[in-house]
Design an enzyme around this catalytic site. Sequence first.
Site, PDB file in Angstrom:
ATOM      1  CG  PHE A  73      -1.826  -1.126   1.364  1.00  0.00           C
ATOM      2  CD1 PHE A  73      -2.973  -1.188   0.602  1.00  0.00           C
ATOM      3  CD2 PHE A  73      -1.544  -2.159   2.238  1.00  0.00           C
ATOM      4  CE1 PHE A  73      -3.841  -2.261   0.710  1.00  0.00           C
ATOM      5  CE2 PHE A  73      -2.404  -3.242   2.352  1.00  0.00           C
ATOM      6  CZ  PHE A  73      -3.560  -3.297   1.587  1.00  0.00           C
ATOM      7  CB  SER A 109       8.565  -0.760   1.894  1.00  0.00           C
ATOM      8  OG  SER A 109       8.293  -0.440   0.556  1.00  0.00           O
ATOM      9  CG  LEU A 120      -0.726  -6.215   5.496  1.00  0.00           C
ATOM     10  CD1 LEU A 120      -1.697  -5.493   6.419  1.00  0.00           C
ATOM     11  CD2 LEU A 120      -1.403  -6.614   4.195  1.00  0.00           C
ATOM     12  CD  GLU A 121       6.573  -3.397  -0.084  1.00  0.00           C
ATOM     13  OE1 GLU A 121       7.453  -2.669  -0.566  1.00  0.00           O
ATOM     14  OE2 GLU A 121       6.204  -4.463  -0.628  1.00  0.00           O
ATOM     15  CB  ILE A 122       2.904   0.660   4.986  1.00  0.00           C
ATOM     16  CG1 ILE A 122       1.822  -0.323   5.487  1.00  0.00           C
ATOM     17  CG2 ILE A 122       2.360   2.077   4.941  1.00  0.00           C
ATOM     18  CD1 ILE A 122       1.504  -0.173   6.940  1.00  0.00           C
TER      19      ILE A 122
END
Length: 128
Positions: A73, A109, A120-122
């Site tokens: 994301f 990230s 989940l990668e932010i």
Amino acid sequence: MLLESLDHLVLTVRDIDASCDFYARVLGMDVVGFGAGRKALKFGQQKINLHQHGREFEPKAGAPAPGSADLCFLTATPLDQVIAHLHACGIAVLEGPVSRTGATGPIVSVYIRDPDANLLEIANRAPA
């Protein structure tokens, strides 16, 4: 044919309410209802439809399983603020900040897991 964007994707989860709580509280997504009692997570112009493991909506993936997704994301929120928010929510950062390559160029990230252990990668877009 030329595709223009991703409209939605589906996550198969063990507990829809726990997933809704996590994605709303931690990632700021909106929980929306649709269809016959179904739930989705909305953000920007995309959404994530949720399927209850063992009671998936048809048609479905060939082998749907909780914890099998790896999603990235993008956010405009600086990663130091993201990390502080994650820590305030009791969420462990697995890795990062680290440099990666996104769909349109370099990104920076951090990685976390959701209640089903999906990765989940932010990320922030990195300056060119």
